[in-house]
Design a protein around this motif. Structure first.
Motif, PDB file in Angstrom:
ATOM      1  N   ALA A  11     -38.195 -79.192 -38.658  1.00 28.49           N
ATOM      2  CA  ALA A  11     -37.091 -79.702 -39.460  1.00 28.49           C
ATOM      3  C   ALA A  11     -37.321 -79.357 -40.930  1.00 28.49           C
ATOM      4  O   ALA A  11     -38.464 -79.328 -41.385  1.00 28.49           O
ATOM      5  CB  ALA A  11     -36.960 -81.213 -39.296  1.00 28.49           C
ATOM      6  N   VAL A  12     -36.251 -79.121 -41.635  1.00 29.01           N
ATOM      7  CA  VAL A  12     -36.320 -78.853 -43.076  1.00 29.01           C
ATOM      8  C   VAL A  12     -35.660 -80.014 -43.802  1.00 29.01           C
ATOM      9  O   VAL A  12     -34.497 -80.345 -43.538  1.00 29.01           O
ATOM     10  CB  VAL A  12     -35.633 -77.534 -43.444  1.00 29.01           C
ATOM     11  N   ALA A  13     -36.416 -80.636 -44.715  1.00 23.53           N
ATOM     12  CA  ALA A  13     -35.924 -81.757 -45.512  1.00 23.53           C
ATOM     13  C   ALA A  13     -35.835 -81.312 -46.963  1.00 23.53           C
ATOM     14  O   ALA A  13     -36.864 -81.205 -47.647  1.00 23.53           O
ATOM     15  CB  ALA A  13     -36.853 -82.958 -45.377  1.00 23.53           C
ATOM     16  N   PRO A  14     -34.642 -81.027 -47.473  1.00 20.67           N
ATOM     17  CA  PRO A  14     -34.524 -80.612 -48.883  1.00 20.67           C
ATOM     18  C   PRO A  14     -34.883 -81.759 -49.825  1.00 20.67           C
ATOM     19  O   PRO A  14     -34.262 -82.822 -49.795  1.00 20.67           O
ATOM     20  CB  PRO A  14     -33.044 -80.234 -49.018  1.00 20.67           C
ATOM     21  N   TYR A  15     -35.880 -81.529 -50.663  1.00 20.36           N
ATOM     22  CA  TYR A  15     -36.291 -82.511 -51.661  1.00 20.36           C
ATOM     23  C   TYR A  15     -35.551 -82.190 -52.944  1.00 20.36           C
ATOM     24  O   TYR A  15     -36.124 -81.828 -53.969  1.00 20.36           O
ATOM     25  CB  TYR A  15     -37.807 -82.440 -51.849  1.00 20.36           C
ATOM     26  N   VAL A  16     -34.235 -82.293 -52.875  1.00 24.16           N
ATOM     27  CA  VAL A  16     -33.351 -82.028 -54.004  1.00 24.16           C
ATOM     28  C   VAL A  16     -32.268 -83.098 -54.004  1.00 24.16           C
ATOM     29  O   VAL A  16     -31.930 -83.670 -52.956  1.00 24.16           O
ATOM     30  CB  VAL A  16     -32.720 -80.622 -53.935  1.00 24.16           C
ATOM     31  N   LEU A  17     -31.712 -83.351 -55.169  1.00 23.65           N
ATOM     32  CA  LEU A  17     -30.773 -84.461 -55.304  1.00 23.65           C
ATOM     33  C   LEU A  17     -29.325 -84.075 -55.069  1.00 23.65           C
ATOM     34  O   LEU A  17     -28.533 -84.908 -54.610  1.00 23.65           O
ATOM     35  CB  LEU A  17     -30.909 -85.081 -56.703  1.00 23.65           C
ATOM     36  N   ALA A  18     -28.959 -82.843 -55.380  1.00 25.62           N
ATOM     37  CA  ALA A  18     -27.549 -82.476 -55.300  1.00 25.62           C
ATOM     38  C   ALA A  18     -27.418 -81.016 -54.893  1.00 25.62           C
ATOM     39  O   ALA A  18     -28.333 -80.218 -55.099  1.00 25.62           O
ATOM     40  CB  ALA A  18     -26.868 -82.722 -56.646  1.00 25.62           C
TER      41      ALA A  18
END
Length: 261
Positions: free
Chosen positions: A197-204
């Protein structure tokens, strides 16, 4: 006769976002601000942007000063203490009207609330808590040339791994390696990993989050950006409270306040 207690004045919360040419960015920032307002009724929450979007930080500060506002908590909508937190935001705040007393809140990360938001996004994308022990996760951040910021991302990945995931690897959309696609492939070779799984550690959303999404093409699950997740909104309120408490001494002018780590 008991004297009535007057509620203390609370500073305006000024959320400072990076800004983007992608219209989804500002839409997401405003959605997060609305969620913060719902958590703290009566708190005035303003949003401003360093670049690309309106209103700008100087325009917002000038407007607040013209309204007679005196106290502001400036909260960087940033996940690490990289260049924008260390240089851009302090520089623009130093140019604020002299009548404003500004307290600068810490950046958002690292925080257990961000890990909660990341997991929420993964579950929304189709994972289940029971999948953790057989899932490898790519913690995909925007990237930075700042060694401190890169080290923080690596530390978060190690911490997150200890919450039950089979493996967690950091990846970066720019400036640093590995890229998301390389981390996905590396996790395929980790014993016990049955899905990635890929979890983007970005807000927007924006250019770099889109690059993360392209790099996740071979993953089994791609989560959404953090955006207005409830845990992120709670974290903004917490950072505001850390920067200002009614029972502390009055807020000093910005030039006399050290940056909060």
């Amino acid at each position: 006769m008991r004297r009535a207690t007057v509620a203390p004045h609370r500073p305006v919360l000024l959320v400072i976002a990076h800004g983007s040419r992608d219209p989804r960015h500002a839409t997401t920032v405003h959605a997060l601000a609305r969620r913060v307002r719902s958590l703290r009724p009566g708190l005035r929450v303003e949003t401003a942007f360093l670049d690309f979007n309106a209103p700008s930080v100087p325009d917002t500060l000038n407007r607040l000063a013209a309204e007679g506002i005196r106290d502001v908590v400036a909260l960087p909508l940033l996940l690490t203490r990289a260049f924008h937190a260390k240089a851009d935001i302090p520089s623009v705040l130093r140019e604020a009207p002299a009548s404003l007393r500004i307290r600068r809140a810490p950046v958002l990360g690292p925080s257990p609330l961000l890990l909660s938001a990341l997991e929420q996004r993964l579950y929304e994308a189709g994972l289940d808590p029971a999948d953790k022990s057989s899932t490898g996760v790519v913690l995909a951040s925007a990237g930075s040339s700042d060694p401190e910021a890169i080290a923080v991302i690596a530390d978060i990945a190690r911490e997150w791994r200890h919450t039950g995931w089979c493996a967690v690897r950091p990846a970066f959309a720019s400036a640093s390696l590995p890229r998301t696609e390389d981390a996905v492939r590396a996790l395929r070779d980790v014993p016990g990993v049955r899905r990635v799984a890929v979890a983007p550690y970005v807000l927007a959303p924006g250019f770099l989050p889109d690059r993360i999404a392209r790099g996740a093409a071979e993953a089994d699950v791609l989560a959404d950006v953090l955006g207005p997740a409830p845990a992120v909104a709670r974290l903004l309120v917490r950072r505001y409270d850390e920067a200002y408490a009614p029972d502390t001494c009055p807020v000093a002018p910005l030039a006399r306040i050290p940056a909060l780590a």
